[in-house]
Design an enzyme around this catalytic site. Sequence first.
Site: not given
Ligand code: S3P
Length: 429
Positions: A22-23, A93, A121, A164, A166, A312, A339, A343
């Site tokens: 997914k990422s 997110g 969030r 993080s 993200q 995750d 999240k 969680r």
């Molecule tokens: C992700 C980073 C993680 C993860 C999310 C996907 C990403 O979140 O929990 O499912 O694709 O960069 P955080 O950066 O908020 O930890």
Amino acid sequence: MIKNVKKLTCGLRGEITIPADKSVSHRAVMFSSIARGKCIINNFSSGADCWSTLNIFKQLGVEINEIDKKTIKITSNGNLVQSNLPLDAGNSGTTTRLLSGILAGQAFDSKIIGDISLSKRPMKRIIEPLTLMGAQIDSVDGHLPMLIRGAKLRGIKYNSPIASAQVKSCILLAGLNAEGTTIYSEVYPSRNHTELMLAYLGANIETEKNTVKIQPSILEAKDINIVGDISSAAFFMAAGMIVPNSNFIIKNVGVNSTRTGIIDVINRMGGVVELLNYRVESGEECADINIKYNENIKGCVIEGEDIPRLIDELPVIAVIASQADGDTIVKNAEDLRNKESDRIKCIVTELSKIGVNIEETADGFVVHGKTVLEGNAELNSYNDHRLAMSFYVAGLICKKEIAINGFEWTKISFPEFEELMAILSTNSR
Ligand code: S3P
């Protein structure tokens, strides 16, 4: 939708191929959309989150064609155009935070909206550093909807208080389009798919330990083959560890070392896991994984730099821990509360209903193993895909049937989950 899950009376056997990460899928669409030229993305995710990203970039004027559901062609001159309608990130997110970094430096304004869960969030974690770069963002007290007014950005040096990916990716993407150098440091390394893919597409980006430095760069489109998602594979690894007589192969799993915390934990617990056919696809490491049941697993401590490498997977790790002798202690995972659901609270509340001996702590949880899981309860998924799938795995070893509500939310990351579980269960009969 309510899903009933019964105890599995035989082990999981055979072979499955895990769908796209997914990422990496989010990043493939985003970065190809702001790169110059044509490319094909092979093995794109079928998860709803990644399609939220894809639809947003269509809305931003990028030519995106679905050759089939998993093969996407993107043609771009590197520029985006304003959308008159809000950009709907759905439940995602990753879409919201990475997109904000891209939009902050555009010459137009954008509005990002999301579903109920996403609108709760925290976005201050990106608004604050983006604002330091010169971005102009209005939000509802740090939450969606967010209005991003296009502005000229300048590079910054930022020490992030949280690990993080993200937040890191958001700032690096803003840095791509800012004046001067952007330097981002984090306490522990979070997943580095952004750094790897930006480098693959020609960005001027360097990583040293926990610090990434990026210069304004032009990206050149290149085909991308997406590896399978270790976070999806984790549900199967967990099932293989706890369902007696299991022994199977999970093919094409991304094993980037910033994501393999789950494999380290399986090893620490004394589980049986082996990586086969190691290779590299479009800059990402990948392997097939053999997982075997072992009845003598033991609890372990999971903390500090482990956390971003398995963030995750913590819900399903709680399920594995219920079958390990001794205590499994998870610390420093307070961000789990931010999240798709809280969680920590939700795992503890719901797993307690089926007989898991689990306690909530401020920054994690403690599972006292090993316990027989009684089942005979309805578990709430809180519309959180990873909770729904973790509870399904627990249901495979409960003495009595369980019901999981909101099971349809698995579509967010892993619509194929049940189909693949059925393949492994059928092979064992
Ligand atoms: C992700 C980073 C993680 C993860 C999310 C996907 C990403 O979140 O929990 O499912 O694709 O960069 P955080 O950066 O908020 O930890």
